[in-house]
Design a protein around this motif. Sequence first.
Motif, PDB file in Angstrom:
ATOM      1  N   GLU A 130      74.967  50.300  76.601  1.00  8.35           N
ATOM      2  CA  GLU A 130      75.874  49.615  76.959  1.00  8.35           C
ATOM      3  C   GLU A 130      75.975  47.953  76.358  1.00  8.35           C
ATOM      4  N   SER A 131      74.714  47.510  76.451  1.00 10.18           N
ATOM      5  CA  SER A 131      74.100  45.757  76.021  1.00 10.18           C
ATOM      6  C   SER A 131      74.939  45.439  74.403  1.00 10.18           C
ATOM      7  N   GLU A 132      74.851  46.980  73.390  1.00 12.99           N
ATOM      8  CA  GLU A 132      75.313  46.211  72.290  1.00 12.99           C
ATOM      9  C   GLU A 132      76.901  47.215  72.237  1.00 12.99           C
ATOM     10  N   ALA A 133      77.240  47.337  72.780  1.00 15.95           N
ATOM     11  CA  ALA A 133      79.314  47.373  72.893  1.00 15.95           C
ATOM     12  C   ALA A 133      79.473  46.973  72.139  1.00 15.95           C
ATOM     13  N   ILE A 134      80.268  46.921  71.662  1.00 19.27           N
ATOM     14  CA  ILE A 134      81.113  46.850  70.540  1.00 19.27           C
ATOM     15  C   ILE A 134      82.373  45.912  71.282  1.00 19.27           C
ATOM     16  N   SER A 135      83.311  46.677  71.128  1.00 17.44           N
ATOM     17  CA  SER A 135      84.369  46.381  72.406  1.00 17.44           C
ATOM     18  C   SER A 135      84.848  47.839  73.167  1.00 17.44           C
ATOM     19  N   THR A 136      85.901  47.257  73.910  1.00 16.20           N
ATOM     20  CA  THR A 136      86.528  48.210  74.813  1.00 16.20           C
ATOM     21  C   THR A 136      88.037  47.851  74.528  1.00 16.20           C
ATOM     22  N   ILE A 137      88.308  48.818  73.976  1.00 12.94           N
ATOM     23  CA  ILE A 137      89.849  49.348  73.839  1.00 12.94           C
ATOM     24  C   ILE A 137      90.871  50.051  75.247  1.00 12.94           C
ATOM     25  N   PHE A 138      92.109  48.821  76.045  1.00 16.96           N
ATOM     26  CA  PHE A 138      92.819  50.036  77.026  1.00 16.96           C
ATOM     27  C   PHE A 138      93.979  50.305  76.388  1.00 16.96           C
ATOM     28  N   VAL A 139      94.202  50.969  76.136  1.00 19.10           N
ATOM     29  CA  VAL A 139      95.260  51.814  75.392  1.00 19.10           C
ATOM     30  C   VAL A 139      96.369  50.742  76.309  1.00 19.10           C
ATOM     31  N   GLN A 140      98.098  50.997  75.260  1.00 18.02           N
ATOM     32  CA  GLN A 140      99.160  50.418  75.654  1.00 18.02           C
ATOM     33  C   GLN A 140      99.803  51.503  77.325  1.00 18.02           C
ATOM     34  N   VAL A 141      99.538  52.742  76.364  1.00 21.07           N
ATOM     35  CA  VAL A 141     100.575  54.019  77.125  1.00 21.07           C
ATOM     36  C   VAL A 141      99.539  55.012  77.459  1.00 21.07           C
ATOM     37  N   ASN A 142      98.997  55.524  79.104  1.00 24.43           N
ATOM     38  CA  ASN A 142      98.245  56.487  78.590  1.00 24.43           C
ATOM     39  C   ASN A 142      99.175  57.676  77.973  1.00 24.43           C
TER      40      ASN A 142
ATOM     41  N   LYS B 204      95.497  46.239  75.320  1.00 27.45           N
ATOM     42  CA  LYS B 204      94.124  45.053  75.441  1.00 27.45           C
ATOM     43  C   LYS B 204      92.821  45.569  74.667  1.00 27.45           C
ATOM     44  N   ILE B 205      92.263  44.330  74.221  1.00 27.03           N
ATOM     45  CA  ILE B 205      90.456  44.468  73.346  1.00 27.03           C
ATOM     46  C   ILE B 205      89.994  43.427  74.155  1.00 27.03           C
ATOM     47  N   GLU B 206      89.036  44.001  74.876  1.00 26.34           N
ATOM     48  CA  GLU B 206      87.880  43.324  75.131  1.00 26.34           C
ATOM     49  C   GLU B 206      86.463  43.205  74.553  1.00 26.34           C
ATOM     50  N   SER B 207      86.294  42.494  74.500  1.00 29.99           N
ATOM     51  CA  SER B 207      84.591  41.847  73.707  1.00 29.99           C
ATOM     52  C   SER B 207      83.163  43.265  74.929  1.00 29.99           C
ATOM     53  N   GLY B 208      82.392  43.950  74.137  1.00 29.21           N
ATOM     54  CA  GLY B 208      81.676  44.801  74.463  1.00 29.21           C
ATOM     55  C   GLY B 208      82.247  46.159  75.825  1.00 29.21           C
ATOM     56  N   LYS B 209      81.227  45.709  76.702  1.00 30.62           N
ATOM     57  CA  LYS B 209      81.798  47.440  77.147  1.00 30.62           C
ATOM     58  C   LYS B 209      82.378  47.100  79.132  1.00 30.62           C
ATOM     59  N   VAL B 210      83.914  47.452  79.081  1.00 30.70           N
ATOM     60  CA  VAL B 210      84.600  46.652  79.754  1.00 30.70           C
ATOM     61  C   VAL B 210      85.302  48.110  81.126  1.00 30.70           C
ATOM     62  N   GLU B 211      84.733  47.495  82.355  1.00 28.69           N
ATOM     63  CA  GLU B 211      85.263  48.873  82.926  1.00 28.69           C
ATOM     64  C   GLU B 211      86.446  49.011  83.212  1.00 28.69           C
ATOM     65  N   LYS B 212      87.055  47.658  83.912  1.00 32.68           N
ATOM     66  CA  LYS B 212      88.258  47.562  83.892  1.00 32.68           C
ATOM     67  C   LYS B 212      88.974  46.578  83.779  1.00 32.68           C
ATOM     68  N   LEU B 213      90.012  45.628  83.393  1.00 30.49           N
ATOM     69  CA  LEU B 213      90.477  45.029  83.725  1.00 30.49           C
ATOM     70  C   LEU B 213      90.825  44.223  84.476  1.00 30.49           C
ATOM     71  N   PRO B 214      90.818  42.825  84.693  1.00 26.00           N
ATOM     72  CA  PRO B 214      90.558  41.244  85.595  1.00 26.00           C
ATOM     73  C   PRO B 214      92.243  42.648  86.311  1.00 26.00           C
ATOM     74  N   LEU B 215      92.058  42.054  87.707  1.00 25.24           N
ATOM     75  CA  LEU B 215      93.214  42.095  88.402  1.00 25.24           C
ATOM     76  C   LEU B 215      94.589  41.562  87.886  1.00 25.24           C
ATOM     77  N   LEU B 216      94.375  39.933  87.541  1.00 29.29           N
ATOM     78  CA  LEU B 216      95.284  39.598  87.132  1.00 29.29           C
ATOM     79  C   LEU B 216      95.441  39.885  85.886  1.00 29.29           C
ATOM     80  N   ASP B 217      94.786  39.845  85.403  1.00 30.10           N
ATOM     81  CA  ASP B 217      95.393  40.723  83.959  1.00 30.10           C
ATOM     82  C   ASP B 217      96.247  42.089  84.052  1.00 30.10           C
TER      83      ASP B 217
END
Length: 255
Positions: free
Chosen positions: A24-36, A87-100
């Motif tokens: 998990e510490s080496e994760a490059i990115s996490t992609i959150f798809v536009q539409v499920n 959304k594309i976030e750096s590293g491992k991200v389990e959930k987008l911030p609530l504000l986003d």
Amino acid sequence: MIEGALGIIDKMRIEVYPNDDYNESEAISTIFVQVNPDKYTLNHEVQFCEGQAMGASSQNLKFNRIGGEEVSFDFLFDSSGVIPPAKIESGKVEKLPLLDSLVDVLKPAISNPFEEADTVEEELKQFKDLLLGYNGETHETRYLHLLWGGFEMKCRLVSMQVEYSVFRRDGRPIRAKATCKFKGTQSYKEMQAEQNQQSPDVTHMKIVNQQDRFTLMAEQTYSQNKYYIDVAKANGLLSFRKLETGQKLMFPPIK
């Protein structure tokens, strides 16, 4: 509970890793798809060796191996402004911030009719580069972790087919569908943990206990009593009748 009340939907995500350790510490990115995706296809395959006697009208299928799982998803890309972008976030991200997530939900689905929509070309290129990115040091493409609800798969991208459907006046696309096929993968450590360690097709190392008999150890390993001489030769034993307690013996695979 707050997210459910606001209509915030958990988006499918793709975690991108450089190797099959999935650290998990080496994760490059996490992609959150536009539409499920609205569907996916899961394929299981059993492979056989086909044997047919001369003059026979049917075949005798001999089991070869169970192939890795394959799954296909359709990913939508739309830059018209009608739906929030991926959304594309750096590293491992389990959930987008609530504000986003709130911004995405509350953002009006109205675009300026006098403004030229962005093309999806750059977003697609970034998506493709992450999933198909080639590591010059390991000479490998990326390792992926698909997560959506109860679905989870460690895999690699096998193929990507892009279909463009809506275009700007200059012919550049503003909507596309990427059909991606993924094949499940396991690290060598995971395969070792899951495989049947009693199989005669792998090498075994055994430690001699006080009451062990060499011929019986060979028979228990191979389910046959005819390989003990070969095992004695592999271990350089001049006599297999006198074994020392604590002695290590190698039982090689059947060839």
